[in-house]
Design a protein around this motif. Structure first.
Motif, mmCIF file in Angstrom:
data_model
loop_
_atom_site.group_PDB
_atom_site.id
_atom_site.type_symbol
_atom_site.label_atom_id
_atom_site.label_comp_id
_atom_site.label_asym_id
_atom_site.label_seq_id
_atom_site.Cartn_x
_atom_site.Cartn_y
_atom_site.Cartn_z
ATOM 1 N N ASP A 299 -0.238 11.138 -17.302
ATOM 2 C CA ASP A 299 -1.093 10.362 -17.564
ATOM 3 C C ASP A 299 -0.844 8.860 -16.293
ATOM 4 N N LEU A 300 0.221 9.095 -16.256
ATOM 5 C CA LEU A 300 0.952 8.092 -14.793
ATOM 6 C C LEU A 300 -0.236 8.367 -13.877
ATOM 7 N N GLU A 301 -0.276 9.376 -12.824
ATOM 8 C CA GLU A 301 -1.017 9.812 -12.046
ATOM 9 C C GLU A 301 -2.705 8.763 -12.131
ATOM 10 N N ARG A 302 -3.352 9.028 -13.554
ATOM 11 C CA ARG A 302 -4.139 8.289 -13.550
ATOM 12 C C ARG A 302 -4.263 6.668 -13.922
ATOM 13 N N GLU A 303 -3.607 6.143 -13.261
ATOM 14 C CA GLU A 303 -3.087 4.430 -13.499
ATOM 15 C C GLU A 303 -4.654 4.062 -12.670
ATOM 16 N N PRO A 304 -4.989 2.780 -12.352
ATOM 17 C CA PRO A 304 -5.611 2.379 -11.754
ATOM 18 C C PRO A 304 -5.022 1.806 -10.541
ATOM 19 N N SER A 305 -6.111 3.032 -9.498
ATOM 20 C CA SER A 305 -5.872 2.422 -7.889
ATOM 21 C C SER A 305 -6.832 2.664 -6.592
ATOM 22 N N LEU A 306 -6.231 2.315 -5.569
ATOM 23 C CA LEU A 306 -7.736 2.551 -4.649
ATOM 24 C C LEU A 306 -6.775 3.629 -3.678
ATOM 25 N N VAL A 307 -8.498 4.482 -2.972
ATOM 26 C CA VAL A 307 -7.653 4.876 -2.420
ATOM 27 C C VAL A 307 -8.821 4.037 -1.333
ATOM 28 N N ILE A 308 -8.198 3.491 0.470
ATOM 29 C CA ILE A 308 -9.730 3.327 0.885
ATOM 30 C C ILE A 308 -9.413 4.639 2.886
ATOM 31 N N ALA A 309 -10.767 4.494 2.641
ATOM 32 C CA ALA A 309 -10.543 5.620 4.336
ATOM 33 C C ALA A 309 -10.184 4.375 4.836
ATOM 34 N N VAL A 310 -9.610 5.301 6.152
ATOM 35 C CA VAL A 310 -8.932 4.313 7.153
ATOM 36 C C VAL A 310 -10.020 3.779 8.216
ATOM 37 N N LYS A 311 -11.641 4.899 8.875
ATOM 38 C CA LYS A 311 -12.402 4.978 10.048
ATOM 39 C C LYS A 311 -12.938 3.509 9.806
ATOM 40 N N PRO A 312 -13.264 3.535 8.888
ATOM 41 C CA PRO A 312 -14.449 2.284 8.009
ATOM 42 C C PRO A 312 -13.360 0.778 8.817
ATOM 43 N N LEU A 313 -12.553 0.979 8.723
ATOM 44 C CA LEU A 313 -11.953 -0.023 8.899
ATOM 45 C C LEU A 313 -11.294 -0.214 10.384
ATOM 46 N N GLN A 314 -11.287 0.957 11.204
ATOM 47 C CA GLN A 314 -10.889 0.759 12.448
ATOM 48 C C GLN A 314 -11.587 -0.107 13.382
ATOM 49 N N SER A 315 -13.455 0.536 12.785
ATOM 50 C CA SER A 315 -14.089 0.523 13.866
ATOM 51 C C SER A 315 -14.199 -1.288 13.902
ATOM 52 N N THR A 316 -14.153 -1.596 12.776
ATOM 53 C CA THR A 316 -15.226 -3.460 12.644
ATOM 54 C C THR A 316 -13.570 -3.961 13.299
ATOM 55 N N HIS A 317 -14.395 -5.085 13.590
ATOM 56 C CA HIS A 317 -13.248 -6.590 13.837
ATOM 57 C C HIS A 317 -12.158 -6.642 13.420
ATOM 58 N N GLU A 318 -11.197 -7.496 13.713
ATOM 59 C CA GLU A 318 -10.145 -7.523 12.967
ATOM 60 C C GLU A 318 -10.174 -9.029 11.692
ATOM 61 N N ALA A 319 -10.957 -9.773 12.045
ATOM 62 C CA ALA A 319 -11.336 -10.959 11.292
ATOM 63 C C ALA A 319 -11.768 -10.169 9.549
ATOM 64 N N ILE A 320 -13.295 -8.928 9.944
ATOM 65 C CA ILE A 320 -13.483 -8.996 9.528
ATOM 66 C C ILE A 320 -12.409 -7.564 8.139
ATOM 67 N N ARG A 321 -11.914 -6.693 8.958
ATOM 68 C CA ARG A 321 -11.340 -5.796 8.236
ATOM 69 C C ARG A 321 -10.092 -5.960 7.511
ATOM 70 N N LEU A 322 -9.935 -7.655 8.493
ATOM 71 C CA LEU A 322 -8.690 -8.174 7.091
ATOM 72 C C LEU A 322 -9.169 -9.006 5.976
#
Length: 383
Positions: A299-322
């Protein structure tokens, strides 16, 4: 009666705001001269009324506009219970709203719980909770807030003192949605001097909150709310330095900055969806769960979380990334500081094995290969 220029300006502003929200004339009969009664099932417009000059002026003006459009017009008064006699002020304000012809008029009592964010912020949260509750119970189409041009300028200065950036410069939006309720600020281009004059024009009595500092001579004490000190100390000092009233200038700048902010937010949302969607596709292809990508037996491992892919963030401007990072955290109900968002940004663009970024409520953000996992620390420990 002949309407003054300031009253005509406010009537035009409220009418435009309602029509822009899809609340135009309900029937051709309201275009003809004479008194016409709104239908019992006509859309209801609620005015959030504190009893002060701005909200009393808005209540009276809204009643005039709604009568001309065939809309019902009511009011909701929130008693925060933070000052002695606040219940009497709320009762008197309700009576004044009814005297202006508003119906229904509801008085709500808010429970203010301060948890470190300060009394003003806690009171604001409690107030919006009650306004949303009243709007749902009364099936209101929209709630009107009485913030003026002066309030907008003060909000910008508060934002610059506390944070900065485009969001601070943008001030308050004219239209916002909260918990499924639409809020409008139709008087954002009307000055406090004009709302005071409208109350005089219509012989409307109002209450002045003592914490606003209107009756204090000289510099306000430090224990007064920041907004009051900006109103009576900082803005007058800026006006003296500039040799002109800068309130209009600041408010105009906020309108332009708001356009920039809206565009940046739109682009950030696209990036956020791509970053979250990339992890979803990866998880689906591997037959695992995005919310944990781990054994579902724990059950502990089913708690709400986010998994964010790094690649789409790396390819965008910092103003958008933040902004994309901030939006993703907000989507998960995590309120992170700018420093914490910057630290997660470094996990994206400057990762060299550094540890997790601590976040509020026991959450943390940790990079694992090509993704950043945001979850509560005890869930991290079980991975």
């Amino acid at each position: 009666m002949a309407y003054s220029a300031r009253l005509r300006k406010a009537i035009g502003a409220v009418r435009l705001a309602l029509e822009s929200a899809g609340l135009g004339m309900q029937s051709p009969e309201f275009a003809r001269h004479g008194e016409h009664q709104a239908a019992p099932d006509a859309p209801l417009v609620l005015v959030a009324c504190s009893g002060g000059r701005d909200s009393m002026a808005l209540a009276a003006v809204c009643r005039i506009v709604c009568a001309s459009l065939g809309l019902r017009c009511g009011a909701v008064i929130v008693d925060h219970g933070l000052q002695s006699g606040s219940d009497r002020v709320a009762t008197l304000t309700a009576e004044r709203c009814r005297d202006c012809g508003l119906a229904p008029v509801a008085v709500r009592t808010a429970s203010v719980h301060v948890q470190g964010e300060g009394v003003e912020a806690a009171a604001r949260e409690a107030r919006y909770g009650e306004l949303c509750g009243a709007a749902r119970e009364l099936n209101a189409a929209v709630v009107l807030l009485a913030h003026t041009l002066d309030d907008q300028a003060e909000t910008v200065l508060i934002g610059l003192l506390r944070s900065g950036g485009v969001d601070a410069l943008a001030g308050m939006p004219q239209v916002m949605h909260r918990d499924g309720i639409m809020f409008l600020r139709p008087l954002i281009g009307v000055s406090r001097a004009e709302t005071t004059g409208i109350c005089e024009d219509l012989n409307i009595h109002y209450w002045d909150d003592p914490t606003n500092g209107d009756d204090v001579d000289g510099e306000l004490p430090r224990d007064y709310p920041l907004r009051s000190r900006i109103r009576h100390d900082l803005l007058p000092a800026i006006k003296r330095f500039a040799g002109a009233d800068v309130t209009q200038h600041i408010a105009n700048g906020a309108r332009l900055a708001r356009l920039d902010k809206e565009y940046l937010d739109q682009q950030a949302d696209k990036t956020m969806i791509e970053a979250l969607g990339s992890t979803l596709k990866t998880a689906e292809s591997q037959g695992t769960s995005v919310a944990g990508m781990t054994d579902k037996s724990n059950d502990l491992e089913r708690e709400p979380s986010l998994v964010i892919a790094v690649k789409p963030l790396q390819s965008t401007h910092e103003a958008i990334r933040l902004r994309a990072i901030a939006h993703a955290l907000s989507r998960a109900g995590i309120s992170a500081s700018s420093a914490q968002i910057e630290a997660i940004n470094r996990l994206v663009v400057d990762w060299h094995g550094q540890g997790a970024v601590a976040l509020p409520s026991g959450y943390s953000a940790k990079r694992q290969k090509h993704v950043i996992r945001v979850c509560q620390d005890r869930a991290h420990a079980n991975r």
